[in-house]
Motif scaffolding. Sequence first.
Motif, PDB file in Angstrom:
ATOM      1  N   GLY A  51      12.732  43.637  16.164  1.00 29.50           N
ATOM      2  CA  GLY A  51      11.292  43.843  16.004  1.00 29.50           C
ATOM      3  C   GLY A  51      10.491  43.038  17.008  1.00 29.50           C
ATOM      4  N   ALA A  52      10.895  41.797  17.222  1.00 32.42           N
ATOM      5  CA  ALA A  52      10.204  40.952  18.203  1.00 32.42           C
ATOM      6  C   ALA A  52      10.392  41.502  19.616  1.00 32.42           C
ATOM      7  CB  ALA A  52      10.723  39.522  18.124  1.00 32.42           C
ATOM      8  N   MET A  53      11.591  41.991  19.908  1.00 33.08           N
ATOM      9  CA  MET A  53      11.851  42.527  21.253  1.00 33.08           C
ATOM     10  C   MET A  53      11.068  43.819  21.493  1.00 33.08           C
ATOM     11  SD  MET A  53      15.902  41.673  21.678  1.00 33.08           S
ATOM     12  CE  MET A  53      16.000  42.105  23.422  1.00 33.08           C
ATOM     13  N   ILE A  54      10.922  44.638  20.457  1.00 32.52           N
ATOM     14  CA  ILE A  54      10.127  45.864  20.591  1.00 32.52           C
ATOM     15  C   ILE A  54       8.656  45.492  20.794  1.00 32.52           C
ATOM     16  CG2 ILE A  54       9.282  47.897  19.352  1.00 32.52           C
ATOM     17  CD1 ILE A  54      12.116  48.117  18.109  1.00 32.52           C
ATOM     18  N   ALA A  55       8.180  44.499  20.032  1.00 32.83           N
ATOM     19  CA  ALA A  55       6.782  44.066  20.150  1.00 32.83           C
ATOM     20  C   ALA A  55       6.479  43.518  21.543  1.00 32.83           C
ATOM     21  CB  ALA A  55       6.473  43.012  19.091  1.00 32.83           C
ATOM     22  N   LYS A  56       7.453  42.847  22.160  1.00 33.56           N
ATOM     23  CA  LYS A  56       7.270  42.295  23.506  1.00 33.56           C
ATOM     24  C   LYS A  56       7.475  43.346  24.591  1.00 33.56           C
ATOM     25  CE  LYS A  56       8.775  37.588  22.450  1.00 33.56           C
ATOM     26  NZ  LYS A  56       9.803  36.569  22.727  1.00 33.56           N
ATOM     27  N   GLY A  57       7.927  44.539  24.199  1.00 32.21           N
ATOM     28  CA  GLY A  57       8.163  45.598  25.175  1.00 32.21           C
ATOM     29  C   GLY A  57       9.491  45.478  25.896  1.00 32.21           C
ATOM     30  N   LEU A  58      10.421  44.698  25.347  1.00 34.64           N
ATOM     31  CA  LEU A  58      11.733  44.524  25.969  1.00 34.64           C
ATOM     32  C   LEU A  58      12.696  45.633  25.564  1.00 34.64           C
ATOM     33  CD1 LEU A  58      12.081  40.688  25.328  1.00 34.64           C
ATOM     34  CD2 LEU A  58      11.275  41.820  27.400  1.00 34.64           C
TER      35      LEU A  58
END
Length: 190
Positions: A40-47
């Motif tokens: 979820g954090a990686m999706i939010a950061k656009g990674l």
Amino acid sequence: MTQLSDTQAMILSAAAQRPERIALPLPESLRGGAAVKVVGAMIAKGLLQEVDADLRKGEPVWRETGDGHGTTLVATEAGLAAIGIEPEDANTAPVGATDAPTEGPAPETPSEPDAAPKARTPREGTKQAKLIAMLRAPDGATIEEIMAATGWQSHTIRGAMAGALKKKLGLEVTSEKLEGRGRVYKLPTV
């Protein structure tokens, strides 16, 4: 540039090596709620990006959408850039050509963000801040003095000096053996 955790870097590195940059399967150590949180954090950061999984190709499914379809995770251009990999368009040109200038800036780009975390400072009032203050004193501090002030054991103090102070904060801890006092550790005064 985005600062990555070890787990995030592992996920992106593995995705960069797979066909179509698919990030699944995730590392064995990452399961359940921890996996959901990291992804979820990686999706939010656009990674990472969720895309429809092609089940005919056997692509792994991250989650089911409820209508009989599933999504998989794919590393984005930003995710690849975060681990120092240029976009595919840039990678295909240097393979056929011997353009040294295109490869020259790439190593410099990742090294610049590495210098930025060294500017971090500890919060005031913490044991780490107390350790730094003791080491910056003109006389420095011995392990025993630091143990008394912080309540830490000797191995914790040595680990904090090697890990947090040297590696993370970039501070140069020096030591010298003084007669009558033992080994004294110091930091240069600011």
